[in-house]
Design a protein around this motif. Structure first.
Motif, mmCIF file in Angstrom:
data_model
loop_
_atom_site.group_PDB
_atom_site.id
_atom_site.type_symbol
_atom_site.label_atom_id
_atom_site.label_comp_id
_atom_site.label_asym_id
_atom_site.label_seq_id
_atom_site.Cartn_x
_atom_site.Cartn_y
_atom_site.Cartn_z
ATOM 1 N N ALA A 12 6.591 7.669 -11.779
ATOM 2 C CA ALA A 12 6.575 8.555 -10.610
ATOM 3 C C ALA A 12 5.444 9.567 -10.705
ATOM 4 O O ALA A 12 4.767 9.669 -11.728
ATOM 5 N N GLU A 13 5.242 10.286 -9.612
ATOM 6 C CA GLU A 13 4.243 11.354 -9.578
ATOM 7 C C GLU A 13 4.927 12.612 -9.020
ATOM 8 O O GLU A 13 5.623 12.545 -8.004
ATOM 9 N N ALA A 14 4.709 13.743 -9.685
ATOM 10 C CA ALA A 14 5.280 15.011 -9.213
ATOM 11 C C ALA A 14 4.165 15.834 -8.599
ATOM 12 O O ALA A 14 3.099 15.981 -9.190
ATOM 13 N N ILE A 67 0.849 -1.199 0.000
ATOM 14 C CA ILE A 67 0.000 0.000 0.000
ATOM 15 C C ILE A 67 0.884 1.247 0.000
ATOM 16 O O ILE A 67 1.887 1.311 0.715
ATOM 17 N N GLU A 68 0.508 2.183 -0.856
ATOM 18 C CA GLU A 68 1.292 3.421 -0.998
ATOM 19 C C GLU A 68 0.344 4.609 -1.016
ATOM 20 O O GLU A 68 -0.802 4.475 -1.410
ATOM 21 N N PRO A 69 0.822 5.794 -0.605
ATOM 22 C CA PRO A 69 -0.024 6.976 -0.729
ATOM 23 C C PRO A 69 -0.282 7.298 -2.199
ATOM 24 O O PRO A 69 0.579 7.042 -3.046
ATOM 25 N N LYS A 70 -1.468 7.822 -2.483
ATOM 26 C CA LYS A 70 -1.777 8.262 -3.847
ATOM 27 C C LYS A 70 -1.640 9.780 -3.886
ATOM 28 O O LYS A 70 -2.398 10.499 -3.248
ATOM 29 N N TYR A 71 -0.636 10.239 -4.585
ATOM 30 C CA TYR A 71 -0.390 11.672 -4.717
ATOM 31 C C TYR A 71 -1.231 12.214 -5.859
ATOM 32 O O TYR A 71 -1.345 11.580 -6.901
ATOM 33 N N ASP A 72 -1.787 13.396 -5.653
ATOM 34 C CA ASP A 72 -2.646 13.978 -6.680
ATOM 35 C C ASP A 72 -1.885 15.058 -7.434
ATOM 36 O O ASP A 72 -2.088 16.248 -7.230
ATOM 37 N N PHE A 77 1.087 15.297 -11.041
ATOM 38 C CA PHE A 77 1.290 14.915 -12.441
ATOM 39 C C PHE A 77 1.960 13.570 -12.523
ATOM 40 O O PHE A 77 3.001 13.365 -11.885
ATOM 41 N N ARG A 78 1.460 12.697 -13.353
ATOM 42 C CA ARG A 78 2.170 11.466 -13.641
ATOM 43 C C ARG A 78 3.456 11.839 -14.359
ATOM 44 O O ARG A 78 3.438 12.667 -15.287
ATOM 45 N N ALA A 79 4.548 11.254 -13.941
ATOM 46 C CA ALA A 79 5.828 11.557 -14.584
ATOM 47 C C ALA A 79 6.560 10.257 -14.875
ATOM 48 O O ALA A 79 7.025 9.583 -13.969
ATOM 49 N N VAL A 93 -5.009 -0.956 -7.356
ATOM 50 C CA VAL A 93 -6.382 -0.532 -7.061
ATOM 51 C C VAL A 93 -6.332 0.750 -6.248
ATOM 52 O O VAL A 93 -5.560 0.860 -5.300
ATOM 53 N N LYS A 94 -7.157 1.713 -6.650
ATOM 54 C CA LYS A 94 -7.131 2.968 -5.890
ATOM 55 C C LYS A 94 -8.207 2.951 -4.816
ATOM 56 O O LYS A 94 -9.291 2.392 -5.011
ATOM 57 N N TYR A 95 -7.865 3.548 -3.718
ATOM 58 C CA TYR A 95 -8.779 3.611 -2.589
ATOM 59 C C TYR A 95 -8.822 5.072 -2.187
ATOM 60 O O TYR A 95 -7.930 5.580 -1.526
ATOM 61 N N SER A 128 4.090 12.590 -19.691
ATOM 62 C CA SER A 128 2.876 12.620 -18.869
ATOM 63 C C SER A 128 2.102 11.315 -19.053
ATOM 64 O O SER A 128 2.458 10.481 -19.882
ATOM 65 N N ARG A 129 1.006 11.224 -18.347
ATOM 66 C CA ARG A 129 0.115 10.078 -18.491
ATOM 67 C C ARG A 129 -0.380 9.972 -19.933
ATOM 68 O O ARG A 129 -0.625 8.893 -20.459
ATOM 69 N N ASN A 130 -0.511 11.133 -20.589
ATOM 70 C CA ASN A 130 -0.922 11.197 -21.995
ATOM 71 C C ASN A 130 0.197 10.997 -22.963
ATOM 72 O O ASN A 130 0.029 11.193 -24.152
ATOM 73 N N ALA A 182 -5.132 6.073 -1.239
ATOM 74 C CA ALA A 182 -4.078 5.063 -1.287
ATOM 75 C C ALA A 182 -4.132 4.282 -2.586
ATOM 76 O O ALA A 182 -5.163 4.226 -3.253
ATOM 77 N N LEU A 183 -2.983 3.699 -2.934
ATOM 78 C CA LEU A 183 -2.964 2.745 -4.037
ATOM 79 C C LEU A 183 -2.531 1.409 -3.471
ATOM 80 O O LEU A 183 -1.535 1.336 -2.724
ATOM 81 N N ILE A 184 -3.291 0.388 -3.795
ATOM 82 C CA ILE A 184 -2.961 -0.930 -3.283
ATOM 83 C C ILE A 184 -2.439 -1.747 -4.465
ATOM 84 O O ILE A 184 -3.069 -1.783 -5.523
ATOM 85 N N LYS A 185 -1.279 -2.341 -4.273
ATOM 86 C CA LYS A 185 -0.616 -2.980 -5.418
ATOM 87 C C LYS A 185 -0.328 -4.454 -5.180
ATOM 88 O O LYS A 185 0.052 -4.845 -4.075
ATOM 89 N N LYS A 186 -0.472 -5.227 -6.251
ATOM 90 C CA LYS A 186 -0.227 -6.666 -6.196
ATOM 91 C C LYS A 186 1.288 -6.894 -6.203
ATOM 92 O O LYS A 186 1.985 -6.396 -7.089
HETATM 93 P P1 AMP Z 1 -6.171 7.159 -11.804
HETATM 94 O O1 AMP Z 1 -5.557 8.197 -12.695
HETATM 95 O O2 AMP Z 1 -7.338 7.691 -11.043
HETATM 96 O O3 AMP Z 1 -6.394 5.859 -12.526
HETATM 97 O O4 AMP Z 1 -5.129 6.800 -10.646
HETATM 98 C C1 AMP Z 1 -3.841 6.387 -10.923
HETATM 99 C C2 AMP Z 1 -2.945 7.610 -10.927
HETATM 100 O O5 AMP Z 1 -2.496 7.898 -9.608
HETATM 101 C C3 AMP Z 1 -1.678 7.390 -11.692
HETATM 102 O O6 AMP Z 1 -1.890 7.758 -13.033
HETATM 103 C C4 AMP Z 1 -0.668 8.302 -11.020
HETATM 104 O O7 AMP Z 1 -0.635 9.524 -11.718
HETATM 105 C C5 AMP Z 1 -1.264 8.579 -9.656
HETATM 106 N N1 AMP Z 1 -0.465 8.103 -8.519
HETATM 107 C C6 AMP Z 1 -0.242 8.810 -7.397
HETATM 108 N N2 AMP Z 1 0.456 8.119 -6.511
HETATM 109 C C7 AMP Z 1 0.712 6.906 -7.059
HETATM 110 C C8 AMP Z 1 1.391 5.733 -6.598
HETATM 111 N N3 AMP Z 1 1.937 5.639 -5.386
HETATM 112 N N4 AMP Z 1 1.429 4.677 -7.442
HETATM 113 C C9 AMP Z 1 0.849 4.737 -8.670
HETATM 114 N N5 AMP Z 1 0.197 5.824 -9.138
HETATM 115 C C10 AMP Z 1 0.123 6.901 -8.341
#
Ligand code: AMP
Length: 569
Positions: free
Chosen positions: A298-300, A243-248, A250-252, A420-422, A269-271, A401-405
C-alpha cells in the motif's frame, strides 16, 4: 569460531576492493562457520546485530565511545581524544590501547554481550553501557577490538552490500555464483539475511524452496519500470492492462498477525525499515480489517483536512520526525491506499496472478474509518485511455499512473515490466527523475559562500560502485542549498570512499560518505567522456532529498542507459 579468527577475515575484507575477492573471502568464512553462528557472522560483517527492520541500535556516540575506551584500558579520556584526532578512527584507537593477551572468546559470546549492551535502556543505562562495553573490550585482542569498537558507532563499513553476501552463500554451497537467483528469491520473500544464511547452512539450497512469507518479517517490495509512451506500455505490458493512480507518499507494506489473542500490526517502508510508529492513526484502522493475518502492499499519503486535497510528498514526509507524531497526525491526516495482497490467513499469494489477487483484495478490504481505501483501478486497452486517466490523476494532484500486468505474479524485490509508471514527465525529455547519490561537495563561490556547498557531485550505481553523472551547481533554491549544506556536513569523510569511481578532474573539495540520495530531474541525458558512468545529466534540477531511500536504491547504470535510449524514440 573464535572472534579473533573472524577479525582476521574482517581485516582481509577491509583491505580488498575487488567484489569478486570479497565474495570469495566471505564464502570461505561462511564455509568455516558453524550453523549456530553463521547468522551472527552475517550480521557482524554488515556492521549490525540484526536485520535493520528490527531497529536494534546502540545509541553510543563517538564521545561516549571515547569514555568507554578510556575505561577499558585505564587511560585518560584526553589521551583517547588525542589518539582519535591522530588516527581518525575509534576502532584503531581502541586497538592501539588493547593488550595482546585476550582473544580466546567465541563469536557467539561476543555477539551475546553486544546484544545485551544494545538492549540497555532506562535510568542509568549509559553508565551500564560504558561498564559492559569496557569489560567486553578488555577481553579482546587488538585486532578484534578494532572491529568491535566500530560497530556501535556505525563505522564498520566494509564496502559491500547484502547482494555480495547472497553471492557468497551461493559460492559456499556450489563453488560459484550460479545459485544466487535461488538465494535471492528466498531473501526477497523473507529479508532476514541471517536466517537465510542459516537455512542454507543447515539444509542446503533445497531448504530455500520452503521460504514463505511470514507476517512480521518484511517482503522486499516490487518496483516499477519506465517506458516512454502509452503505446510502448501496451506493447510491453499486455493488450489489456490494469491502471491505477500513483500516489506520491510512503510505501507501506502492512503486516498483520495475531499473537496471544492480540492483533499485531507492523508497517515496513520501501527500505524495509519498521515505520509503524509513524502511523499510530493508521494502525488502529488496520486492526479493523477482518483478517487473522495478512500482508498488504500500500501507499500512505497525507491530505489537507479542509480541502481534502492530497499533499505533496514534502509535507507527508513530516511524519518522519519521531516526535510530535500525534500532533502531526492531527494536522496532516493520512489515507492508506491498499493496492495488493500478498498473504492472507496462512496462504501466500506471491505466485497468484495479479487479476486474482485483486479479487481477493476486493473481498478483504473496504473503506475503514475514512482512513483506509482500496486503490481504484480500471482495466484498459488503448493508449488514449491511459493518457486520459493519467491526466485525470494529475489534476487530482497525484503523481501519475501505474500500469500493471494482469497475469503477473507479485515480483518481490524486482523491478520489471509487470508494473510501469507513467508520470508527468513520461512523454517529454527524460522520462523519469533519477535518484542519485551525493558523493561530495565543492565550496561555494560568490553569493553562495554563505551556504557552504556551491556545487555537488552526484552519481549512480553500477554493481557495488558509484559512478558520477553530474556536478550540480545550479537548479537549487536558496533553501535547498542551505538544506544540502546542513546534510552534507554530517557526511564528510577525509578520504574518497572505496566504492566511488571519479575522474580526477571532477574530484570534489570534500568527499561525502555514501548516504544522501537526491532526486534529480534533467532535461536530457548525454554521452560523457569525463563522467565515469559514461553518461551525464544536462540541466539537472534537485527535486527533493529522498530520505526514504538508501544508497543501494539509487538509479542503476542499466536504468540510466534505458532512459538514455528512450530519448531516441
Ligand atoms: P518508483 O518508486 O518511482 O519506482 O515507483 C513505484 C512506487 O510508487 C512504489 O514504490 C509505491 O511507493 C508508489 N505507488 C503509488 N501508488 C502505487 C500503486 N497504485 N501501485 C504501486 N505502487 C504505487
Amino acid at each position: 569460531m573464535r572472534f579473533r579468527e573472524l577479525a582476521v577475515y574482517l581485516e582481509k575484507l577491509e583491505k580488498t576492493s575487488s567484489r569478486n575477492e570479497i565474495t570469495q573471502i566471505l564464502a570461505e568464512l561462511f564455509k568455516k562457520s558453524h550453523p549456530s553462528e553463521i547468522d551472527k557472522i552475517v550480521y557482524l560483517v554488515s556492521g549490525e546485530l540484526a536485520p535493520n527492520y528490527k531497529g536494534i541500535v546502540f545509541n553510543i556516540a563517538e564521545r561516549l565511545m571515547m569514555r568507554i575506551i578510556a575505561k577499558a584500558y585505564d587511560v585518560k579520556v584526553e589521551d583517547v581524544k588525542v589518539a582519535f584526532k591522530e588516527k581518525g578512527d575509534l576502532g584503531e584507537v581502541a586497538g592501539s590501547f588493547a593488550k595482546e593477551k585476550g582473544g580466546n572468546i567465541e563469536i557467539s559470546a561476543v555477539f551475546a554481550r553486544m546484544l545485551e549492551i544494545a538492549a540497555e535502556g532506562g535510568g542509568g543505562s549509559q553508565e551500564r553501557k560504558i561498564t559492559k562495553t569496557a569489560e567486553l573490550f578488555s577481553s579482546l585482542d587488538p585486532l578484534s577490538v578494532r572491529f568491535v569498537a566500530r560497530i556501535p558507532v556505525g563505522k564498520l563499513r566494509l564496502g559491500f552490500s547484502d547482494m555480495t553476501i547472497l553471492d557468497a552463500l551461493s559460492v559456499m554451497v556450489k563453488g560459484d555464483k550460479s545459485a544466487r537467483p535461488l538465494v535471492e528469491r528466498a531473501f526477497n520473500v523473507s529479508v532476514d539475511i541471517g536466517k537465510i544464511a542459516k537455512r542454507v547452512k543447515e539444509r542446503g539450497l533445497s531448504g530455500l524452496k520452503e521460504v514463505a512469507p511470514e507476517p512480521g518479517t518484511p517482503i522486499r517490495p516490487s518496483l516499477a519500470e519506465r517506458l516512454p509512451s502509452a503505446e510502448k506500455i501496451l506493447e510491453k505490458v499486455g493488450e489489456k492492462v490494469a491502471i491505477e493512480p500513483k500516489y506520491d507518499g510512503f510505501r507501506a507494506m502492512v503486516n498483520i498477525w495475531e499473537e496471544a489473542g492480540e492483533k499485531k500490526v507492523m508497517i515496513f517502508s520501501r527500505n524495509l525499515e519498521n515505520t509503524t510508529q509513524m502511523f499510530p492513526d493508521l494502525v488502529d484502522a488496520i486492526k479493523k480489517i477482518k483478517v487473522k493475518s495478512a500482508i498488504f502492499d500500500a501507499e500512505a499519503i497525507g491530505y489537507d483536512l479542509k480541502t481534502g486535497k492530497f499533499l505533496p510528498f514534502q509535507e507527508t514526509v513530516q511524519r518522519k520526525r519521531k516526535h510530535d507524531i500525534e500532533e502531526i497526525a492531527k494536522k496532516f491526516p493520512l489515507k492508506l491506499f491498499i493496492f495488493d495482497i500478498l498473504y492472507k490467513d496462512g496462504k501466500s499469494f506471491l505466485t497468484t496472478p495479479f487479476g486474482e489477487r485483486r479479487k481477493i483484495l476486493e473481498g478483504t478490504v473496504g473503506k475503514v474509518d475514512g482512513k483506509i481505501e482500496l486503490t481504484r483501478q480500471e482495466i484498459v486497452d488503448s493508449p488514449g485511455e491511459i493518457r486520459r486517466l493519467q491526466k485525470e490523476y494529475l489534476t487530482e494532484g497525484l503523481e501519475g499512473a501505474l500500469i500493471k500486468k494482469i497475469d503477473a505474479p507479485y515480483k518481490a524485490g524486482a523491478r520489471g515490466y509487470h508494473w510501469v509508471k507513467y508520470k508527468k514527465t513520461t512523454e517529454e525529455g527524460v522520462a523519469d527523475t533519477i535518484d542519485c547519490l551525493m558523493m561530495g561537495v565543492n565550496v561555494g563561490k560568490g553569493r553562495r559562500t554563505g551556504f557552504g556547498a556551491g556545487a555537488f557531485l552526484v552519481g549512480i550505481k553500477k554493481g557495488e560502485k558509484f559512478e558520477t553523472v553530474s556536478k550540480i551547481g545550479t537548479g537549487l533554491t536558496d533553501e535547498q542549498w542551505r538544506e544540502l549544506n546542513k546534510r552534507a556536513k554530517k557526511l564528510f569523510v577525509s578520504e574518497k570512499p572505496k566504492e566511488y569511481e571519479v575522474h580526477k578532474n571532477l574530484e570534489p573539495d570534500t568527499w561525502a560518505k555514501p548516504s544522501l540520495v537526491v532526486e534529480i530531474l534533467a532535461d536530457e541525458i548525454t554521452r560523457s567522456p569525463i563522467h565515469t558512468a559514461g553518461l551525464a545529466l544536462r540541466f539537472p534540477r534537485l527535486i527533493r532529498f529522498r530520505d526514504e531511500k538508501n544508497p543501494d536504491q539509487v538509479t542503476t547504470l542499466r536504468e540510466l542507459e534505458e532512459l538514455f535510449e528512450m530519448q531516441k524514440i
